[in-house]
Design an enzyme around this catalytic site. Structure first.
Site, short mmCIF file in Angstrom:
data_model
loop_
_atom_site.label_atom_id
_atom_site.label_comp_id
_atom_site.label_asym_id
_atom_site.label_seq_id
_atom_site.Cartn_x
_atom_site.Cartn_y
_atom_site.Cartn_z
N TRP A 150 5.62 -6.47 13.18
CA TRP A 150 5.99 -6.29 11.78
C TRP A 150 6.32 -7.60 11.08
CZ3 TRP A 150 4.00 -2.74 9.29
CH2 TRP A 150 4.47 -2.31 8.04
N HIS A 154 -0.82 1.85 5.28
CA HIS A 154 0.61 2.20 5.41
C HIS A 154 1.29 2.11 4.06
CE1 HIS A 154 4.68 2.26 7.13
NE2 HIS A 154 4.95 1.24 6.34
N GLU A 171 5.16 -1.11 14.21
CA GLU A 171 5.96 -2.08 13.44
C GLU A 171 6.89 -2.87 14.37
OE1 GLU A 171 6.29 1.26 9.86
OE2 GLU A 171 7.99 -0.08 10.22
N ASN A 181 5.33 9.05 6.38
CA ASN A 181 6.18 8.13 7.14
C ASN A 181 7.63 8.60 7.10
OD1 ASN A 181 6.68 5.59 8.48
ND2 ASN A 181 7.54 4.83 6.55
N GLU A 182 8.27 8.67 8.27
CA GLU A 182 9.72 8.90 8.38
C GLU A 182 10.18 10.16 7.65
OE1 GLU A 182 10.34 4.02 8.30
OE2 GLU A 182 11.67 5.28 7.10
N MET A 223 0.84 -1.20 0.00
CA MET A 223 0.00 0.00 0.00
C MET A 223 0.87 1.24 0.00
SD MET A 223 -3.34 -0.47 2.37
CE MET A 223 -4.27 -1.99 2.27
N LYS A 224 2.06 1.06 -0.57
CA LYS A 224 2.95 2.20 -0.70
C LYS A 224 2.88 2.72 -2.13
CE LYS A 224 5.77 0.32 2.99
NZ LYS A 224 6.88 -0.60 3.35
O1 G3I Z 1 7.77 -10.24 -2.72
C1 G3I Z 1 8.43 -9.60 -3.80
C2 G3I Z 1 9.07 -10.66 -4.67
O2 G3I Z 1 8.01 -11.43 -5.28
C3 G3I Z 1 9.90 -9.98 -5.73
O3 G3I Z 1 10.57 -10.97 -6.47
C4 G3I Z 1 10.95 -9.08 -4.99
C5 G3I Z 1 11.84 -8.37 -5.97
O4 G3I Z 1 11.34 -7.10 -6.27
O5 G3I Z 1 10.26 -8.07 -4.21
C6 G3I Z 1 9.52 -8.70 -3.21
O6 G3I Z 1 8.89 -7.70 -2.56
C7 G3I Z 1 9.69 -7.01 -1.62
C8 G3I Z 1 8.89 -7.02 -0.30
O7 G3I Z 1 9.59 -6.21 0.67
C9 G3I Z 1 8.70 -8.40 0.27
O8 G3I Z 1 9.83 -8.88 0.80
C10 G3I Z 1 9.79 -5.59 -2.10
O9 G3I Z 1 10.61 -5.58 -3.27
C11 G3I Z 1 10.47 -4.75 -1.03
O10 G3I Z 1 10.43 -3.38 -1.41
C12 G3I Z 1 9.65 -4.87 0.28
O11 G3I Z 1 10.39 -4.18 1.26
C13 G3I Z 1 9.56 -3.66 2.31
C14 G3I Z 1 10.13 -2.26 2.64
O12 G3I Z 1 9.45 -1.72 3.78
C15 G3I Z 1 9.97 -1.30 1.50
O13 G3I Z 1 8.60 -1.13 1.23
C16 G3I Z 1 9.68 -4.58 3.51
O14 G3I Z 1 9.00 -5.81 3.24
C17 G3I Z 1 9.01 -3.92 4.72
O15 G3I Z 1 9.25 -4.70 5.86
C18 G3I Z 1 9.61 -2.53 4.93
O16 G3I Z 1 8.91 -1.95 6.00
C19 G3I Z 1 9.35 -0.67 6.43
C20 G3I Z 1 8.12 0.14 6.80
O17 G3I Z 1 7.31 0.27 5.69
C21 G3I Z 1 8.53 1.48 7.34
N1 G3I Z 1 9.46 1.35 8.46
C22 G3I Z 1 10.62 0.53 8.21
C23 G3I Z 1 10.22 -0.82 7.68
C24 G3I Z 1 11.45 -1.65 7.40
O18 G3I Z 1 12.20 -1.09 6.38
#
Ligand code: G3I
Length: 451
Positions: free
Chosen positions: A411, A208, A364, A256-257, A174-175
């Site tokens: 989280w 979020h 989180e 956020n942040e 949802m970003k």
């Molecule tokens: O699941 C897909 C996968 O199918 C694909 O092959 C791969 C390659 O692009 O991407 C995978 O998705 C990734 C996803 O995490 C799941 O692991 C996204 O690229 C990646 O951008 C995403 O990162 C998330 C990150 O925020 C950026 O949005 C993290 O899960 C998530 O835990 C992290 O959360 C943030 C909060 O929003 C804000 N506070 C900090 C926190 C940690 O960084």
């Protein structure tokens, strides 16, 4: 009779009087028996319904008087333990309540002489989780949330989400970089799946996050239009998204942040460059104009540990309140460790939200068990340290006045899928469930924190 002989005789006489008076009872009283005061030891063999109290032996003591109470002032006593006499140096106290604090102390006795009280020992019987208890049932005054992904809403994910949690947050779908991949072209597939899952299961959905420098699509970072066109684009984006989920999404991390670590100054993001220093306020007003009821949160990390950033956030919040900029709550992300920060610091920072009449979201939560990379597997000692920290966090959150409570969100569901593993590049076990969906000590720490 010369002086010397006279003096010698009078000393002799004096000593004679003294000895006779001693042997005959201080003249009239026995010398006071030096008993000393006993030392009560830490309780041992602690179970959910019993513990062993013990104390040090006093050489002259013939017996001991044992007090056991559930209040530190010993205003009341456990049945049978109001100066219970015993000649032993320990006593097993049974028939107790689980997860309950008790206190004990002893006195030593020799004939009519009774010592002072020993130190008082505090002991908490262990917590026996009710097997039918769940996080969301136990947390009856606030929502228990979990970060989810649209591709993981079935099977054991679904079982655990619907059983344990009352709120969900999209971990990444949802970003803006997912929902708005190019101008005028929205991708609501994953977000819809998550919102529909929440609605279908009666689970709250927290949005979020609408504006985040780290999930800004490249086309926005390189936006070619005027500043006003940029602002109009952002207003259109926020209005489109918030209106789409009106009545389905309860709250949003709108921005956020936005503040720098250490300095607390506004990050120089494209939003600031194009919309000015007051872009956060503008975004909040766009949200409020789109949905009069949705809760508006400011969300950030290191909010406990970075005092300058914490101060800067509350300065911004106070400014918004003073200018009637709509804001309903503050989100502390709570990416913490098993040994840091302290419960006291978490409490102090949380109080600053409450004293402003705002909602608190621990948004989180994850608790690193291996921040120093000294473990290759989760040791029981470290697992218990993590449990204790989770319990502290929940105790602080549960202690918030109900009107300021919103949600405590973890989280991620299971250790093996935590973002921390990729981010730090080493093993860690930061969540409440292990890689096989088994409840960890940390899970029970959450429940204990609610007792
Ligand atoms: O699941 C897909 C996968 O199918 C694909 O092959 C791969 C390659 O692009 O991407 C995978 O998705 C990734 C996803 O995490 C799941 O692991 C996204 O690229 C990646 O951008 C995403 O990162 C998330 C990150 O925020 C950026 O949005 C993290 O899960 C998530 O835990 C992290 O959360 C943030 C909060 O929003 C804000 N506070 C900090 C926190 C940690 O960084």
């Amino acid at each position: 009779m010369n002086d010397f002989r006279f003096r010698y005789l009078s000393i002799l006489l004096g000593m004679l009087v003294f000895i006779t008076s001693c042997s005959s009872g201080g003249g009239d009283s026995e010398p006071e028996i030096e008993l000393g005061d006993p030392i009560a030891n830490q309780a041992s063999e602690i179970t959910s319904s019993s513990f062993k109290a013990s104390w040090s032996r006093l050489y002259r003591a013939q017996s001991y008087l044992l007090d056991v109470s559930s209040d530190a002032s010993f205003a009341t006593f456990l049945a049978g333990y109001n100066a219970k006499s015993t000649t032993s140096l320990n006593e097993e106290i049974t028939g107790l309540e689980s997860n309950t604090v008790y206190y004990y102390r002893v006195k030593a006795v020799k004939e009519t002489v009774i010592s002072n009280y020993s130190n008082t020992v505090e002991v908490t019987t262990t917590f026996v989780p009710d097997p039918n208890q769940t996080l969301k049932k136990a947390a009856d005054t606030f929502l228990v949330g979990v970060a989810v992904q649209s591709g993981k809403l079935t099977g054991q994910y679904d079982e655990n989400y619907t059983k344990e949690f009352s709120s969900i947050t999209a971990e990444w779908e949802m970003k803006m970089d997912v929902m708005y991949p190019s101008q005028g072209n929205y991708n609501f597939g994953p977000a819809d799946a998550i919102v529909d899952y929440g609605v279908a299961n009666g689970i709250n959905v927290h949005g979020h996050s609408l504006i985040w420098h780290n999930s800004t699509p490249d086309w926005v970072k390189s936006f070619a239009g005027t500043d006003q066109e940029f602002e109009d684009m952002i207003e259109d984006y926020i209005t489109t998204v918030v209106s789409r989920y009106k009545g389905k999404i309860t709250s949003w991390d709108v921005v956020n942040e936005a503040l720098e670590d250490g300095s607390g100054s506004l990050r120089n993001s494209i939003y600031r460059q194009k919309m000015g220093d007051d872009y956060i306020a503008k975004c909040y007003q766009f949200v409020r104009a789109s949905d009069p009821d949705v809760l508006i949160f400011y969300n950030d990390y290191n909010m406990i540990t970075d005092q300058t950033k914490q101060d800067a956030v509350f300065t911004m919040v106070d400014d918004f309140i003073a200018r009637d900029i709509p804001i309903d709550g503050v989100g502390f992300q709570m990416h913490i460790s098993h040994d840091y920060p302290s419960k006291d610091d978490i409490q102090k920072a949380t109080d600053r939200i409450v004293e402003r009449g705002l909602k608190v979201h621990f948004s989180e939560l994850d608790v690193r068990a291996n921040p120093n990379k000294d473990l290759t597997s989760l040791s029981s000692e470290r697992s218990l340290s993590q449990k204790a920290k989770v319990k502290e966090v929940v105790e602080v959150y549960n202690g918030i006045p109900n009107e300021n409570k919103y949600a405590l969100t973890v989280w991620g569901l299971k250790d093996s899928e935590s973002w921390l593993l990729n981010f730090y590049g080493h093993m860690d076990w930061p969540l409440l469930f292990d890689g096989n969906y088994n409840k960890k000590d940390a899970y029970y720490g959450f429940l204990e924190g609610l007792q």
